[in-house]
Design a protein around this motif. Structure first.
Motif, PDB file in Angstrom:
ATOM      1  N   SER A  49      -0.049  -6.191  -3.832  1.00 11.44           N
ATOM      2  CA  SER A  49      -0.904  -5.013  -3.822  1.00 11.44           C
ATOM      3  C   SER A  49      -2.334  -5.455  -4.093  1.00 11.44           C
ATOM      4  N   ALA A  91       0.864  -1.177   0.000  1.00  7.68           N
ATOM      5  CA  ALA A  91       0.000   0.000   0.000  1.00  7.68           C
ATOM      6  C   ALA A  91       0.902   1.228   0.000  1.00  7.68           C
ATOM      7  N   ASP A 122      -5.579  -1.569  -6.549  1.00  5.64           N
ATOM      8  CA  ASP A 122      -4.686  -0.508  -6.087  1.00  5.64           C
ATOM      9  C   ASP A 122      -3.528  -0.337  -7.074  1.00  5.64           C
TER      10      ASP A 122
END
Length: 855
Positions: free
Chosen positions: A544, A510, A548
């Motif tokens: 991920s 992230a 995203d």
């Protein structure tokens, strides 16, 4: 489609090997090194090919090999020993729970709800930290003997498997799980039928099948909608973890919460304490209340009151955007009929999930629902508790921030699941064979000082070497998948060096975790990687979220940098991060690096996994590291600052990290004595193990949950539920009376013997008298308090203390008098204010009733 008649084929094991099946179906093998070795020894190639799945492996091992094992007396002795050990473990009554809470109930009474569980890589129903924590919670609950069951979803595809293309861009694939070749079994009722329950969706019912996973002493029940009796779109509800749109998430959370409670009831399990690990399962509180309404013929308010006494909500989210929210329009088809069974209107239902009940434009928040239906709420680290209290203070507007009713239990890890075999043997030898059972005992870990430096270093070197060979093999498979050239494939066998300082970084990619912080100065990083005297190498891994793209771009940047000729032997990215990759990394790295943007890391547990393996942490002071760090146990990047500008924060902290690596970490690692040992480094390894291992583990964590929340919550639930929920009903009536009269409660007058602004010597007491209009309430309904302490620049009390004032007698003309003394313990400008709060022996305040009247 043609009709298909189904049957199950099971492995044909020779009679002497019959116990292997029982061992395979109890996931205690995932943290029992002796049982693990049994399966590896039977057929190492089959073990690896099965993805470390003993159930699948037993069905694929050649019959000749099984016959050979059945005739191997030494192997049979190991099988008998492992089976006897498992039976002894499961049946033992001498557990931590029984020793420490012998008056608490021993039958199943705690239900632990979570969206994901990461117990072992062959049960891929987890995505990351939340799931692995839930899995470790189950393992420690088993080890400690808690009467607990887990409730989750059984995903047909689970979380995605990660593939990287030649440019380093993440791609996802979703292999289908074969439940009948996994260590789980369908739950059967007394008539030999599969246990199934139903939940109502718009215009239809959805059927749920219940599966059971045995985790040592405790069961995990998993819910599955992939049944032919369901519509195709409903069969897909339990397809993917965190897949689909908002409506799919809503469906999954209905299945988990409402379906989970119904599944427990169908199996005859009536939990007295329900632990919601994140807000995904908050609908269970409504279903629990509905059941209590049916059993006791009571109103929803009474049932909710009793249920909330036995509900615990743990939040892992440091930002409001992390909570699941649903629009009223999305909720209406699913809940309009359901709420009528609760005797409330749809608008009243929506108010339960809104921070501001009156704001009809506000969406429904699952965390708010969990807060409103739980009498206990906790965050997952000390710093996260502060962040959460600030985040939810809007619901407790008149309370000082430090009194917002959110406590914390810092996360931990199940040490035995992550420690290497070699390190476990070393710890057995010097700490004693019970170190993993007594993992929270500081006295046990003080014996780390008895481990000879050369033996500890030998284990660390061996595991680093294993990690390097694992990384090379993994990288080779990655490159081969996308048809890299022969020369590139050969180079994978040359990457990394087992003798140099190795840094690990593995977690969800992230953006706030800042995986590319070191790439901000690539020239400086290359100098570090290729220093002729003190080189470093970095191994990275992580996924991920499929949606995203920001996180995917970070992965691409890392991979692209690792492809540079001057970097390719010193930095690698391992695709498809899972528990197997995690174990190799945490057992082999010298330093675990973590670079979140403070205060965005609720806790983080990856760095805890290196502790018992002799790894040392280098991290931003966020999450668990903020309370764990001292200079003797690792390194802190920065000093816990928070910045208005993310760009400034990144630049400052990247420079601080480079400085640590160049000036402290690498020099300490390469500072060798005449015998070749890095004595300063080994001293820091031992200090980290000695001070941190007894604290940051799930035995301590689960014990804390049991003593602080589970046992008191069960006792309170029992108290409110006795005599047909009589006390719960009385408590509801009392709260209504308090709410009705509270607007008229007033502090009429406050006096002290001091003139405003006068001085008093430290150690003295200030006499305080307050006159109150209680608006028809009695002195027994309230606490009157002096809130006192140092004043800030706006002359408001900060970090105040509380002193109770006592009623001096009956009211005179409707006014009660309260008196007390405020102690003067510190010098400087001090102050006090008088306030009134409700109090009741059966209430958890202010969580249940956030009312306060200030002077």
């Amino acid at each position: 489609m043609p009709t298909v008649h189904t049957f199950q084929v099971v492995p044909s094991l020779p009679e002497p090997l019959r116990h292997l099946r029982a061992l395979a179906y109890n996931l205690q093998w995932s943290w029992n090194l002796e049982t693990l070795e049994l399966f590896r020894r039977l057929d190492r190639s089959a073990w690896e090919a099965s993805g470390h799945n003993p159930v699948l492996m037993l069905g694929t091992v050649a019959q000749d090999r099984l016959r050979d094992a059945a005739n191997d007396d030494n192997y049979l002795s190991m099988v008998e020993g492992a089976f006897h050990g498992l039976e002894t473990y499961v049946r033992s009554t001498n557990t931590w729970y029984r020793r420490n809470h012998h008056h608490a109930p021993l039958t199943t009474c705690i239900a632990y709800f979570c969206m994901e569980f990461g117990i072992t890589e062959c049960l891929p129903i987890y995505s990351g930290g939340l799931g692995v924590l839930a899995g470790d919670h189950m393992k420690s609950s088993s080890d400690l003997g808690l009467p607990l069951v887990g409730v989750g979803l059984l995903y047909q595809q689970g979380y995605f498997r990660q593939l990287l293309n030649v440019d380093g861009w993440q791609q996802e694939r979703y292999p289908v799980n074969d439940f009948y070749n996994m260590p789980l079994q369908p739950v059967m009722d007394d008539q030999g039928q599969q246990v199934r329950v139903e939940v109502q969706f718009p215009g239809r019912s959805v059927t749920i099948q219940v599966w059971k996973v045995v985790v040592g002493r405790v069961p995990l029940y998993l819910l599955d909608t992939n049944l032919s009796v369901n519509r195709p779109e409903d069969q897909n509800i339990t397809d993917q973890l965190y897949g689909g749109d908002s409506e799919m998430r809503l469906k999954q959370e209905i299945i988990l919460g409402i379906g989970g409670q119904r599944a427990l009831q169908a199996m005859g399990i009536s939990p007295r304490l329900c632990h919601m690990n994140e807000g995904h399962s908050a609908f269970q509180a409504l279903e629990r209340a509905r059941r209590l309404m049916q059993e006791h013929s009571c109103a929803f308010a009474v049932a909710r009151e009793a249920g909330a006494a036995g509900n615990l909500f743990t939040t892992h989210t440091p930002v409001p955007a992390g909570f699941d929210v649903f629009t009223p329009g999305l909720l209406a088809p699913y809940f309009s009929d359901y709420v009528s069974q609760l005797g409330i209107t749809f608008d009243e239902f929506l108010e339960m999930g809104r921070v501001n009940r009156e704001d009809r434009g506000e969406n429904f928040n699952m965390a708010v629902l969990a807060l409103r239906t739980s009498h206990h709420v906790n965050a997952v680290s000390k710093l996260h508790g502060e962040v959460t209290r600030r985040m939810v203070q809007a619901g407790y507007r008149d309370l000082p921030e430090d009194e917002v009713p959110v406590s914390h239990v810092t996360n931990g890890i199940h040490a035995r699941s992550f420690v290497s075999r070699e390190m476990a043997d070393l710890l057995d030898r010097y700490l004693g064979g019970r170190w993993s059972q007594d993992v929270s005992d500081p006295e046990v870990w003080s014996r780390v000082d008895d481990i000879p430096a050369e033996e500890l270093w030998r284990v660390k070197q061996f595991r680093r070497d294993r990690l390097v060979h694992f990384a090379r093999a993994r990288l080779y498979q990655q490159y081969r998948h996308f048809h890299h050239s022969d020369s590139e494939l050969r180079r994978t066998k040359e990457v990394l060096n087992p003798d140099i300082l190795t840094i690990g970084f593995a977690r969800r990619f992230a953006t706030y975790k800042r995986a590319t912080l070191l790439l901000s100065d690539q020239d400086r990083l290359l100098r570090l990687l290729n220093d002729p005297n003190r080189p470093i190498q970095i191994i990275m891994a992580g996924k991920s979220h499929p949606h995203d793209d920001g996180g995917k771009e970070l992965i691409r940047q890392v991979v692209q940098f690792a492809h540079r000729p001057e970097a390719r032997n010193r930095i690698v990215f391992l695709e498809d991060y899972d528990l197997a990759v995690a174990r190799f990394m945490v057992q082999g790295v010298d330093v675990w690096m973590n670079t979140p943007r403070r205060p965005m890391e609720a806790s983080g547990t990856s760095g805890m996994k290196v502790l018992a393996n002799g790894g040392i942490n280098c991290s931003i002071l966020d999450g668990w590291w903020d309370e764990a760090y001292t200079p003797s146990v690792g390194w802190a990047i920065g000093s816990g600052e928070e910045y208005d500008s993310p760009q400034d924060q990144d630049a400052i902290e990247a420079n601080a990290l480079f400085d640590l690596l160049e000036k402290e970490i690498a020099p300490l690692f390469y500072d060798r004595a005449i015998n070749g040992l890095p004595n300063g480094w080994i001293a820091r390894m031992k200090s980290s193990m000695r001070h941190l291992c007894p604290v940051f583990n799930t035995h301590r964590m689960v014990g804390e949950y049991a003593s602080t929340f589970y046992v008191p919550g069960i006792e309170r639930y029992d108290r409110l539920s006795e005599n047909g929920l009589q006390r719960a009903s009385q408590l509801v009536d009392w709260k209504e009376e308090i709410r009705k009269n509270w607007p008229q409660v007033k502090v009429v007058e406050v006096k002290s013997q001091l003139a405003e602004g006068s001085a008093v010597t430290v150690g003295a007491n200030v006499q305080v008298t307050a006159k109150l209009n209680l608006a028809g309430l009695t002195p027994h309904d309230v606490f009157v308090q002096a809130y006192h302490g140092p004043l800030d620049s706006s002359r408001q009390v900060m970090n105040g203390s509380i002193t109770s004032l006592e009623c001096t007698g009956p009211a005179v003309d409707g006014i009660h008098t309260f008196e007390g003394t405020v102690p003067c313990q510190n010098t400087g400008l001090q102050g006090f204010s008088v306030r009134v709060v409700p109090q009741h022996p059966d209430a958890e305040l202010p969580q249940e009733l956030a009312l306060i009247a200030w002077e």
